[in-house]
Structures are given as structure tokens and as C-alpha cells.
Design an enzyme around this catalytic site. Structure first.
Site, PDB file in Angstrom:
ATOM      1  N   HIS A   1       5.326   8.587  -3.321  1.00 35.65           N
ATOM      2  CA  HIS A   1       3.944   8.882  -2.981  1.00 35.65           C
ATOM      3  C   HIS A   1       3.178   9.006  -4.285  1.00 35.65           C
ATOM      4  CE1 HIS A   1       1.013  11.311  -0.256  1.00 35.65           C
ATOM      5  NE2 HIS A   1       0.768  10.021  -0.253  1.00 35.65           N
TER       6      HIS A   1
ATOM      7  N   HIS B   1       4.473   7.195   9.009  1.00 33.06           N
ATOM      8  CA  HIS B   1       3.596   7.285   7.830  1.00 33.06           C
ATOM      9  C   HIS B   1       4.416   7.864   6.682  1.00 33.06           C
ATOM     10  CE1 HIS B   1       0.626   9.655   5.326  1.00 33.06           C
ATOM     11  NE2 HIS B   1       0.106   8.442   5.276  1.00 33.06           N
TER      12      HIS B   1
END
Length: 598
Positions: A173, A127
Site C-alpha cells: 500500500h 480491496h
């Protein structure tokens, strides 16, 4: 005449001697070594390996090769006696049993059936694979991607965003303070290290926040970087996924089919966590003890997560009026998507509906998954028999911590996505499962998760089941700390008081943890303690082992850990290597243990 005070200081002396064979090792040697001179022959070693160790398929020539390796390594212990030696003695036999490469606890080859569809396998999944640390402010880099691939991870996640000039693609991100890394650099590193640890396919899950022009640029990068390695489906939708065997040494792209792009006219690239979400670190610990049941949802976290888009952080999204819709997606980008992802409109009933003519990938955050378990547990199992289910950490895990992966595996989820840059007990379980099947990154799911009964019933992890197998574990001894650990771990002048924790992580009925007594002042502690673990679902059980230093006045120090898949354990007396809290293997630290199914 003056008076004098005399002080006598006594320095405590601690034991340190070479590890000695435990009684069970001596007994096994005497049982199979019937020679009058106390030397075990190759034929006798062959019998021991087949009968005591349970390796019935080992040939005489294979046993002879092991015998020769042991002999060569131990010759320096027998200087002056080589002319009289024709076998191996008790010390050589003990050295063989306590050698990780000659006597490991798991098989090293791939032996699961690899010809079934991808949906029949657990897949080693990362992830936010590009992050070096926490989820809010750490650097993005290709280094954690390389490290994950070297470990055997098969699913790499990349979040794609336009760069500052909107003419290229960065990986970062989104809506956080993480610094970007170029997509092209990540793709080149994936190509170089994709098959470093395993020849089975690597899946790249792309989180797409791009304009159609940039999607076309991504398609060009993918085809130029991977060439013939890139798997391109012949049809837009598949009725069944290909097998890992059919996809060996191929790169697979998985993302949502591009329909529209929501471009913001402007937003702050910033995400301010609430007090509840502040960054914490597990760097100096091994994490909390694992729960043995699925936790209840926190109402506030559930409310936040219900409003999240798939794979997106909750945060300061612009109002709807700030978006501009782009309708023209790049067709060359769409053609490269081999595994279609996305959610159907509607509730869980619709999202978990099995389409007989089309397979897909569904992503749920860990809290949405827990909610689905509570209300649609059977539907999850049926869905994962044909389709792929990806579970990813909740947004509030800003410290890159993880959840218990067993909850996903129990319901057939193939892609239990983890922050591989983190650490802690949950990540140890992830490492443990994928030590199975030759560490190739694909583990065949148990048959009961792939079948439907006569009355349409499926496996229920919460149901009461009888004990099907009992695992007996003997923890004989440990060694190697003095070679691997400096004073930053223990005071080398005061040997630690070691104890071991041994237990099972699995379905709630099987989950348990036990511990040995503490052995005082010894770098090679000998516990020689036996534990039994009744198992209702051994196929989903992991053997957990931890070693700690007992400290009466402070927190116990960490001495090593490992997790081993019970279904892959080799019986008999085995060497078990230990790992640090991040999952890196110690050079010398190991345990001598015995495994038996009764």
C-alpha cells in the site's frame, strides 16, 4: 461453650438437555406421517419435501437418498430396534430438519443464467487484497489473497510498486508503512487457489506505479505464471464484455492503459494520518448498526477526496517539479489488459457517458459515489447496464472497515470492493449476497437494473414502490453454543440469556430490524416467535440474523450471525448455520427457522 456460625451454600443448577422438536415440527410430522406405528416412510417424506418445503422438483429417488442418510445417521439411537424399523420417527425427522447439510436454507448449485455479459452481474470484489490488517502499517502477504479466493472472492486487487533496488516489483500500500510482498509470490498463489471455490473467472485489478521496463517484467510474470489461463483480448477495446460462462477458469487483467509514468525523484514512503483518521479496531465488536439511507458527505472529507487520483490515498505527494515523465510504455503489458479502466477527462456527465462502441471500468471511492448518486443516480444505472463500476472504501478507513454495500448494488455497481480482512456488519452483508447462486462469486443483477423504460427511465431506489412480497420468518430455536464456545465467550457454568435479532437490509423502504425476547439460562433457547417483513424490492433484500447474550450490567456478548439473500431462500423449515464476527462458520451453532412468502 463457644458459639459457631454455619454457612449453607446453594449452587444454582442450570438447565441443559437435548433440544426437543418444536410444536410446528411435531405438527408437520403428524400431518405427513399417517402410519399407525409412528414411522414416516420414504414416500411420506417425499410428499413433505414437495408440499411443505416447496421443493416441487425433487424426485422420489432423491427423497429416498435423504431418507437413507437420515436412517444411517440415527441408527445408533435405535439399538435393538433395527429389525422392527422400516421408517423414521419424530426424533429422526427433527434431526433431519436440524441438519445443515441435509436441509440448508439456500440452494447449493449455480442456477442463475451465466451467459450474459460481465456487466450484468454483481462480482465478489476485494480491496487491497494483500493486506493482513489495517491500511497503514500491517504486513502485506499472499495469505489474505488465498483466504479470499477460498471464500469465493473473484476480484483480487494488487498495488504494484518498484522494489527498493527498482529492478523488481513489490506489492504494498503505497506511501504507508505496510511491509511489501513480492508480486511473483502473489501471482503464484492466485494461480494455485483461483478456482478452489468457484470455476468462474478471477479478475486481477492492478494499480500500476511502474516504469515501462518493470511493466514489461510484469507482462512476463503474468504470461509465465498463468499461461493459457490468462485471457488476452483479440482487440484493444471491447464493444461488450464476455460472459462468466465464456470465461470459466480464466484469469483476467484489469488496469488503466499505460500512457505515462510519473516517477518521483524521491519521496518519503510514509503516510501520517490526521487525528480524525487514527487507527481504530472492530476486533472486539460487530460494528455499528447499518444506516438505511445514503449518508451526507462530510465537507472536510469530501474536499480531501475530490483531490484524490483514482484508487490513491491522499497524502504527502511531491510537488510537480519533482516528477520525471516516462513516455514509452511496454506494448506487451498493454496487450494483456482485458478490462480497460480509467476516468475520462471532465465531470461526472462525461465519466458516466455510455460509449456504444466501447466498454470500460470506472472506479469511484465511496464518497465520490455518494456524490454521484445525489446528482447522477439515473446515469449510474444506465452506465452499469453496459460498463463496470468499481466502488472502493474511502482513504480514511485506515482500520480496514467497510461501508454499506447495498448503496452500490442499488445502482447496479458490479464491483463493490471490500476490505475482506476486516469484520463487521457491512462485511456480513457482502458475505450474505454471495451465498447466492451456489457461492460461485457471480450473482445476476435484477432485471429492472438492466432495462430502460419507454421514456428512458431507469430504476430509482429512492422512489416509493408498493409492497410486492411479504416474507414470514419463524425463529424456533438455537443450539450448539455449548459445543463451540469456551469460557472466553460465555461462562460455561452459567448458560447465557440468548435473544435473536432478525431483520431486512435492502432499499431504504425495506430496511428494518426486530428482536425476540431473551430466553434465560438455556444453551438451546426456544423462542418460537414469528416476524413478517413487507418487501418492495425483494430482489435486493438480505435477511439479517444475529444472536446475542443479554447482559444487564455490561455490553451484550456476540453469539453468532448470518445474512441470507431473500430471493434465494428455500421455503419451509430450515437449518440456518451461524458465523463468527469475521465470517467464519461455527462448527455446531445453528438455528431452526421457517420461511414463507405470503
Amino acid at each position: 461453650m463457644g458459639s459457631y456460625t454455619m454457612c449453607l451454600c446453594f449452587k444454582r443448577r442450570y438447565r441443559w438437555s437435548e433440544a426437543q422438536p418444536p410444536p410446528d415440527v411435531k405438527k408437520a410430522f403428524s400431518t405427513y406421517c399417517t402410519s399407525s406405528d409412528g414411522q414416516m416412510t420414504p414416500d411420506q417424506l417425499h410428499r413433505f419435501i414437495m408440499e411443505f418445503q416447496g421443493e416441487e422438483g425433487v424426485t422420489a429417488s432423491e427423497a429416498a437418498r435423504v431418507f437413507e442418510q437420515v436412517s444411517q445417521r440415527r441408527r445408533h439411537h435405535h439399538i435393538g430396534k433395527l429389525s422392527r424399523m422400516h421408517g423414521i420417527g419424530i426424533d429422526d425427522f427433527f434431526h433431519y430438519l436440524f441438519s445443515e447439510d441435509l436441509n440448508p436454507p439456500l440452494r447449493s448449485e449455480v442456477y442463475h443464467d451465466m451467459t450474459a455479459p460481465l456487466s450484468h452481474y454483481y462480482i465478489y470484489t476485494g480491496h487491497n487484497s494483500y493486506l493482513t490488517g489495517n491500511q497503514l502499517s500491517s504486513t502485506c502477504s499472499d495469505v489474505p489473497i488465498i483466504n479470499a479466493l477460498k471464500r469465493g472472492v473473484r476480484v483480487i486487487e494488487l498495488d504494484m510498486w518498484p522494489n527498493s533496488t527498482k529492478d523488481d516489483v513489490d506489492i504494498l500500500h503505497g506511501r504507508t508503512l505496510t511491509s511489501p510482498v513480492e508480486l511473483n509470490k502473489c501471482l503464484k498463489s492466485i494461480k494455485e487457489y483461483a478456482f478452489f471455490a468457484s470455476s468462474y473467472p478471477v479478475i486481477i485489478t492492478l494499480e500500476d506505479h511502474l516504469t515501462p521496463d518493470l511493466q514489461a517484467k510484469v507482462a512476463q510474470m503474468l504470461t509465465q505464471t498463468f499461461g493459457e489461463l490468462l485471457y488476452c483480448p483479440t482487440t484493444e477495446s471491447l464493444e461488450e464484455f464476455p460472459s462468466p460462462e465464456a470465461l470459466m477458469k480464466r484469469i483476467i487483467v484489469s488496469t488503466k492503459p499505460p500512457k505515462e509514468y510519473l516517477e518521483s525523484k524521491g519521496f518519503k514512503d510514509e503516510y501520517n494520518p490526521s487525528q480524525k483518521e487514527k487507527i481504530s479496531s472492530e476486533e472486539d465488536s460487530w460494528g455499528k448498526e447499518l444506516a438505511n439511507n445514503i449518508p451526507k458527505l462530510d465537507q472536510e472529507e469530501n474536499r480531501v477526496q475530490e483531490n484524490c487520483h483514482d484508487d490513491e490515498l491522499p497524502g504527502p505527494y511531491p510537488d510537480d517539479g519533482d516528477y520525471k515523465v516516462q513516455q514509452n510504455s511496454a506494448p506487451e503489458y498493454r496487450r494483456l489488459i482485458a478490462i480497460m479502466a480509467g476516468k475520462r477527462k471532465g465531470g461526472l456527465n462525461e465519466q458516466l457517458r455510455v460509449d456504444p462502441h466501447k466498454v470500460t471500468r470506472l472506479s469511484l471511492n465511496e464518497q465520490a459515489f455518494e456524490k454521484a448518486v445525489a446528482s447522477h443516480g439515473d446515469d449510474l444505472v444506465r452506465f452499469t447496464q453496459k460498463n463496470l463500476l468499481r466502488i472502493f472504501p474511502k482513504a480514511m478507513r485506515v482500520d480496514s472497515s467497510n461501508y454499506n454495500p447495498l448503496f452500490g448494488w442499488m445502482y447496479g455497481a458490479q464491483m463493490v470492493a471490500f476490505n475482506m480482512q476486516g469484520n463487521g456488519r457491512s462485511l456480513w452483508l457482502m458475505h450474505g449476497l454471495f451465498r447466492a447462486n451456489g457461492e460461485c462469486g457471480y450473482v445476476k443483477k435484477p432485471d429492472f437494473l438492466l432495462k430502460v423504460g419507454e421514456h428512458n427511465q431507469v430504476f430509482d431506489p429512492k422512489a416509493w414502490l408498493p409492497v410486492r412480497k411479504t416474507l414470514k420468518v419463524v425463529v424456533y430455536m438455537g443450539d450448539g453454543w455449548q459445543m463451540d464456545f469456551s469460557q472466553t465467550h460465555f461462562d460455561t457454568y452459567s448458560p447465557p440469556d440468548f435473544y435473536a435479532r432478525v431483520g431486512i437490509a435492502g432499499v431504504p423502504a425495506d430496511t428494518i430490524m426486530k428482536r425476540t425476547r431473551a430466553i434465560e439460562d438455556d444453551w438451546a433457547p426456544v423462542w418460537d416467535e414469528e416476524f413478517t417483513f413487507p418487501l418492495t424490492v425483494p430482489e435486493l433484500a438480505l435477511l439479517r440474523i444475529e444472536v446475542h447474550e443479554y447482559d444487564m450490567s455490561d455490553k451484550d456478548d456476540f453469539g453468532g450471525q448470518t445474512c441470507l439473500p431473500v430471493s434465494d431462500l428455500r421455503t419451509g423449515i430450515r437449518t440456518v448455520p451461524l458465523f463468527d464476527h469475521k465470517g467464519s462458520k461455527f462448527k455446531s451453532v445453528k438455528l431452526l427457522m421457517c420461511f414463507e412468502f405470503v
